[in-house]
Motif scaffolding. Structure first.
Motif, PDB file in Angstrom:
ATOM      1  N   THR A  72    -104.946  -6.898 -71.194  1.00  0.00           N
ATOM      2  CA  THR A  72    -103.408  -7.538 -71.686  1.00  0.00           C
ATOM      3  C   THR A  72    -103.728  -9.066 -71.181  1.00  0.00           C
ATOM      4  O   THR A  72    -103.740  -9.366 -70.055  1.00  0.00           O
ATOM      5  CB  THR A  72    -102.349  -6.741 -70.869  1.00  0.00           C
ATOM      6  OG1 THR A  72    -102.251  -5.381 -71.267  1.00  0.00           O
ATOM      7  CG2 THR A  72    -101.019  -7.229 -71.293  1.00  0.00           C
ATOM      8  N   LEU A  73    -102.978  -9.794 -72.222  1.00  0.00           N
ATOM      9  CA  LEU A  73    -102.558 -11.342 -71.912  1.00  0.00           C
ATOM     10  C   LEU A  73    -101.025 -11.021 -72.107  1.00  0.00           C
ATOM     11  O   LEU A  73    -100.622 -11.000 -73.253  1.00  0.00           O
ATOM     12  CB  LEU A  73    -103.506 -11.996 -72.994  1.00  0.00           C
ATOM     13  CG  LEU A  73    -102.830 -13.582 -73.152  1.00  0.00           C
ATOM     14  CD1 LEU A  73    -103.201 -14.201 -71.822  1.00  0.00           C
ATOM     15  CD2 LEU A  73    -103.488 -14.478 -74.096  1.00  0.00           C
ATOM     16  N   THR A  74    -100.578 -11.555 -70.890  1.00  0.00           N
ATOM     17  CA  THR A  74     -98.976 -11.520 -71.188  1.00  0.00           C
ATOM     18  C   THR A  74     -98.627 -12.937 -71.415  1.00  0.00           C
ATOM     19  O   THR A  74     -98.953 -13.949 -70.529  1.00  0.00           O
ATOM     20  CB  THR A  74     -98.397 -11.070 -69.791  1.00  0.00           C
ATOM     21  OG1 THR A  74     -98.742  -9.680 -69.516  1.00  0.00           O
ATOM     22  CG2 THR A  74     -96.928 -11.146 -69.862  1.00  0.00           C
ATOM     23  N   LEU A  75     -97.989 -13.383 -72.355  1.00  0.00           N
ATOM     24  CA  LEU A  75     -97.318 -14.665 -72.695  1.00  0.00           C
ATOM     25  C   LEU A  75     -96.006 -14.826 -72.082  1.00  0.00           C
ATOM     26  O   LEU A  75     -94.936 -14.071 -72.768  1.00  0.00           O
ATOM     27  CB  LEU A  75     -97.397 -15.121 -73.997  1.00  0.00           C
ATOM     28  CG  LEU A  75     -98.694 -14.816 -74.734  1.00  0.00           C
ATOM     29  CD1 LEU A  75     -98.521 -14.911 -76.226  1.00  0.00           C
ATOM     30  CD2 LEU A  75     -99.632 -15.634 -74.149  1.00  0.00           C
ATOM     31  N   SER A  76     -95.548 -15.181 -71.052  1.00  0.00           N
ATOM     32  CA  SER A  76     -94.145 -15.359 -70.380  1.00  0.00           C
ATOM     33  C   SER A  76     -93.877 -16.882 -70.672  1.00  0.00           C
ATOM     34  O   SER A  76     -94.183 -17.903 -70.248  1.00  0.00           O
ATOM     35  CB  SER A  76     -94.222 -15.318 -68.782  1.00  0.00           C
ATOM     36  OG  SER A  76     -94.681 -14.047 -68.545  1.00  0.00           O
ATOM     37  N   PHE A  77     -92.969 -16.938 -71.744  1.00  0.00           N
ATOM     38  CA  PHE A  77     -92.277 -17.971 -72.400  1.00  0.00           C
ATOM     39  C   PHE A  77     -91.115 -18.664 -71.327  1.00  0.00           C
ATOM     40  O   PHE A  77     -90.216 -17.902 -71.194  1.00  0.00           O
ATOM     41  CB  PHE A  77     -92.006 -18.004 -73.799  1.00  0.00           C
ATOM     42  CG  PHE A  77     -93.226 -18.059 -74.581  1.00  0.00           C
ATOM     43  CD1 PHE A  77     -93.790 -19.301 -75.024  1.00  0.00           C
ATOM     44  CD2 PHE A  77     -93.875 -16.854 -74.892  1.00  0.00           C
ATOM     45  CE1 PHE A  77     -95.053 -19.438 -75.873  1.00  0.00           C
ATOM     46  CE2 PHE A  77     -94.945 -16.979 -75.968  1.00  0.00           C
ATOM     47  CZ  PHE A  77     -95.509 -18.182 -76.229  1.00  0.00           C
ATOM     48  N   ASP A  78     -91.059 -19.670 -70.969  1.00  0.00           N
ATOM     49  CA  ASP A  78     -90.099 -20.407 -70.465  1.00  0.00           C
ATOM     50  C   ASP A  78     -90.234 -22.134 -70.668  1.00  0.00           C
ATOM     51  O   ASP A  78     -90.749 -22.847 -70.070  1.00  0.00           O
ATOM     52  CB  ASP A  78     -90.008 -20.224 -68.882  1.00  0.00           C
ATOM     53  CG  ASP A  78     -88.815 -20.989 -68.191  1.00  0.00           C
ATOM     54  OD1 ASP A  78     -88.273 -21.556 -69.012  1.00  0.00           O
ATOM     55  OD2 ASP A  78     -88.729 -20.782 -66.957  1.00  0.00           O
ATOM     56  N   HIS A  79     -89.611 -22.301 -71.743  1.00  0.00           N
ATOM     57  CA  HIS A  79     -89.741 -23.749 -72.327  1.00  0.00           C
ATOM     58  C   HIS A  79     -89.087 -24.821 -71.175  1.00  0.00           C
ATOM     59  O   HIS A  79     -89.402 -25.907 -71.572  1.00  0.00           O
ATOM     60  CB  HIS A  79     -89.303 -24.133 -73.897  1.00  0.00           C
ATOM     61  CG  HIS A  79     -90.236 -23.505 -74.677  1.00  0.00           C
ATOM     62  ND1 HIS A  79     -89.938 -22.085 -75.268  1.00  0.00           N
ATOM     63  CD2 HIS A  79     -91.236 -23.733 -75.334  1.00  0.00           C
ATOM     64  CE1 HIS A  79     -91.028 -21.711 -75.855  1.00  0.00           C
ATOM     65  NE2 HIS A  79     -91.918 -22.822 -76.207  1.00  0.00           N
ATOM     66  N   THR A  80     -88.353 -24.532 -70.394  1.00  0.00           N
ATOM     67  CA  THR A  80     -87.950 -25.402 -69.526  1.00  0.00           C
ATOM     68  C   THR A  80     -89.066 -25.953 -68.620  1.00  0.00           C
ATOM     69  O   THR A  80     -88.533 -26.925 -68.048  1.00  0.00           O
ATOM     70  CB  THR A  80     -86.941 -24.782 -68.512  1.00  0.00           C
ATOM     71  OG1 THR A  80     -86.971 -23.843 -67.797  1.00  0.00           O
ATOM     72  CG2 THR A  80     -85.559 -24.369 -69.381  1.00  0.00           C
ATOM     73  N   ARG A  81     -89.847 -25.243 -68.544  1.00  0.00           N
ATOM     74  CA  ARG A  81     -91.131 -25.652 -67.791  1.00  0.00           C
ATOM     75  C   ARG A  81     -91.868 -26.998 -68.381  1.00  0.00           C
ATOM     76  O   ARG A  81     -92.543 -27.678 -67.673  1.00  0.00           O
ATOM     77  CB  ARG A  81     -92.120 -24.631 -67.413  1.00  0.00           C
ATOM     78  CG  ARG A  81     -91.930 -23.634 -66.451  1.00  0.00           C
ATOM     79  CD  ARG A  81     -92.953 -22.790 -66.249  1.00  0.00           C
ATOM     80  NE  ARG A  81     -93.481 -21.827 -67.012  1.00  0.00           N
ATOM     81  CZ  ARG A  81     -93.227 -20.497 -66.897  1.00  0.00           C
ATOM     82  NH1 ARG A  81     -92.670 -19.955 -65.811  1.00  0.00           N
ATOM     83  NH2 ARG A  81     -93.435 -19.413 -68.011  1.00  0.00           N
TER      84      ARG A  81
END
Length: 175
Positions: free
Chosen positions: A52-61
């Motif tokens: 698994t490749l988990t994509l954890s998006f948080d564009h505030t970073r």
């Protein structure tokens, strides 16, 4: 080499970049969550095909600017993608969530050494709608620009203003 992505056969988006090496360093920016979150998203990466490749998006970073209105409700979340190919430090292929319950699209990242630099070939395949293609084009282009900023040690560009300008440009280029 084209900085802008190319649409091939109407369903395949392709980007190429020359990046500073070594190749192992560039690879780490794709598989190490601490490095990947500096230009794209965080999330764990299993080190084998079938994982698994988990994509954890948080564009505030990666952006101090607020998102455009159409993305205001879509600012984060985790997506679990299947790793299809895992061949360090040369190739990483993974599934990508599609729209409206369609089968997943696929992303392929290929790295090779070329004249003391690293050639990156990124392909996103099985794209279906013009809106998805336009968003993916602007998104990958902007994220790859941020990757370059990190690898070259430059001040990192603010994601949302860049993405907005690119989305407008790709709408013109791709129709």
């Amino acid at each position: 080499m084209a900085e802008y992505g190319r649409l091939i056969d109407g369903t395949v988006l392709e980007f190429e970049r020359l990046l500073p090496g070594p190749i192992e360093r560039v690879w780490e920016y794709f598989v190490n969550p601490d490095l990947r979150q500096k230009w794209f998203c965080a999330g764990k990466t299993d080190n084998h095909a079938g994982g698994t490749l988990t994509l954890s998006f948080d564009h505030t970073r990666i952006s101090s600017a607020p998102p455009p209105e159409k993305y205001a409700d879509d600012q984060g979340g985790d997506f679990d993608c299947e790793i299809l190919v895992y061949e360090p430090p040369h190739r990483l292929d993974f599934s990508w969530p599609s729209e409206q319950g369609n089968p997943p699209t696929e992303v392929s990242v290929q790295l090779s050494e070329r004249d003391g630099q690293v050639h990156l070939l990124l392909r996103h395949t099985r794209l279906e709608s013009a809106e998805f293609i336009n968003g993916a084009s602007a998104g990958w282009h902007a994220h790859l620009d941020l990757l370059e900023d990190n690898l070259y040690g430059r001040k990192v560009t603010d994601f949302w203003p860049l993405h907005t300008a690119l989305e407008d440009e790709y709408a013109k280029r791709l129709g």
